[in-house]
Design a protein around this motif. Structure first.
Motif, PDB file in Angstrom:
ATOM      1  N   TYR A 137     -20.213 -34.119  31.428  1.00  0.00           N
ATOM      2  CA  TYR A 137     -19.345 -34.583  32.502  1.00  0.00           C
ATOM      3  C   TYR A 137     -19.844 -35.879  33.118  1.00  0.00           C
ATOM      4  O   TYR A 137     -21.046 -36.122  33.243  1.00  0.00           O
ATOM      5  N   MET A 178     -15.597 -44.022  36.919  1.00  0.00           N
ATOM      6  CA  MET A 178     -15.487 -42.827  36.087  1.00  0.00           C
ATOM      7  C   MET A 178     -14.709 -43.129  34.814  1.00  0.00           C
ATOM      8  O   MET A 178     -15.115 -42.745  33.700  1.00  0.00           O
ATOM      9  N   GLY A 187     -14.229 -36.277  32.756  1.00  0.00           N
ATOM     10  CA  GLY A 187     -14.271 -36.291  34.212  1.00  0.00           C
ATOM     11  C   GLY A 187     -13.086 -35.564  34.813  1.00  0.00           C
ATOM     12  O   GLY A 187     -12.128 -35.211  34.123  1.00  0.00           O
TER      13      GLY A 187
END
Length: 305
Positions: free
Chosen positions: A200, A236, A247
């Protein structure tokens, strides 16, 4: 009475010094920050404690920490200093034709997804009113409103609002962000637990999304394999594009940043993935006329696309 004595004898320079000592941890650093001699700073603090009849700091070899009385003064002192600064700003704005001033705190999701257009339209309706907006994580929004740093705030509804008055502002939907060639990219929906075998890319540790995903991983009895924290949704998207991991982000943030980078976003099917963003204020009845205008305008936007 002490309250009358405070009005006559408490000066803002000493109050600002008191706050600086707490924030810097030592009298020497606080005195340097406030451009005052250490001896003069020490005398001001001693005189303040004598006037109050209270000990405000515990003096230690490595610095100074607040007593319970000091914590009370810190809470009210910060609010007083903020109000003085706010008064100066607002009075200065009047010379430029501004008729009112609102200080506002909001989390990243609200700022990225909804506030740009909402504040643009509000300003078009009220061009002589000025809004000062600052981004903070949801917990920081709540604390800032409690401390009087802002007139109103926007945070995630799953945040402890600590007794603040709250109403719904908007709703958003969380999605799983991934490269187009990811094995899960062709799914129409995903439960969060299905993604927990993946690496992640997470938002900063204080963000409500970061805290919620960690809580969901614990509830599932699994580990969240977090490779990196990033400060915002644009960062991100770039990290996911570089195959650093997947994400979690709101749908509109994906539409703004992720789609143009060739990324895929699959809706989360968990109940917590449908979120409410809430407006919070200390006391709705005590809002200034200007703050009430903005509060009511933003509250009326609930359900807007």
């Amino acid at each position: 009475m002490l309250s009358k004595s405070l009005i006559r004898r408490l000066d803002l320079i000493t109050l600002q010094l008191f706050v600086a000592v707490y924030e810097e941890g030592t009298l020497t650093r606080a005195a340097a920050r406030e451009s005052i001699a250490v001896s003069a700073a020490s005398k001001r603090l001693v005189d303040l404690e004598k006037m109050l009849g209270l000990t405000l700091f515990v003096r230690q070899a490595k610095g100074m920490s607040l007593t319970a009385a000091g914590e009370t003064l810190l809470h009210h002192g910060r609010q007083m200093l903020f109000n003085v600064q706010k008064m100066g700003l607002e009075l200065g704005e009047h010379s430029h034709g501004v008729r009112g001033y609102v200080r506002m705190l909001a989390n990243l999701s609200a700022i990225i997804q909804f506030l740009p257009e909402d504040l643009r339209d509000f300003t078009a309706l009220h061009p002589q009113l000025k809004t000062d907006l600052e981004e903070r994580p949801s917990t920081g929004v709540v604390q800032g409103v409690l401390d009087g740093v802002a007139d109103l705030g926007i945070c995630s509804s799953d945040t402890d609002t600590k007794g603040l008055f709250s109403v719904t502002y908007r709703r958003d939907n969380l999605m799983v962000l991934m490269p187009m060639d990811h094995p899960l990219a062709d799914r129409e929906g995903l439960s969060f637990s299905e993604t927990l075998g993946c690496d992640y890319v997470g938002l900063h540790v204080a963000s409500s999304i970061n805290m919620r995903t960690h809580a969901a991983a614990r509830e599932a009895g699994k580990m969240l394999h977090l490779r990196i924290h990033v400060p915002g949704f644009d960062a991100m998207c770039r990290m996911v594009q570089a195959h650093m991991g997947i994400g979690i982000l709101p749908q509109k943030a994906y539409e703004l940043f992720g789609r143009s980078l060739g990324l895929q976003a699959v809706p989360l099917t968990d109940e917590w993935a449908v979120r409410r963003l809430v407006l919070v204020v200390r006391d709705e009845a005590a809002l200034s006329p200007v703050s009430r205008l903005l509060f009511e305008y933003l509250h009326a936007s609930e359900g807007a696309v």
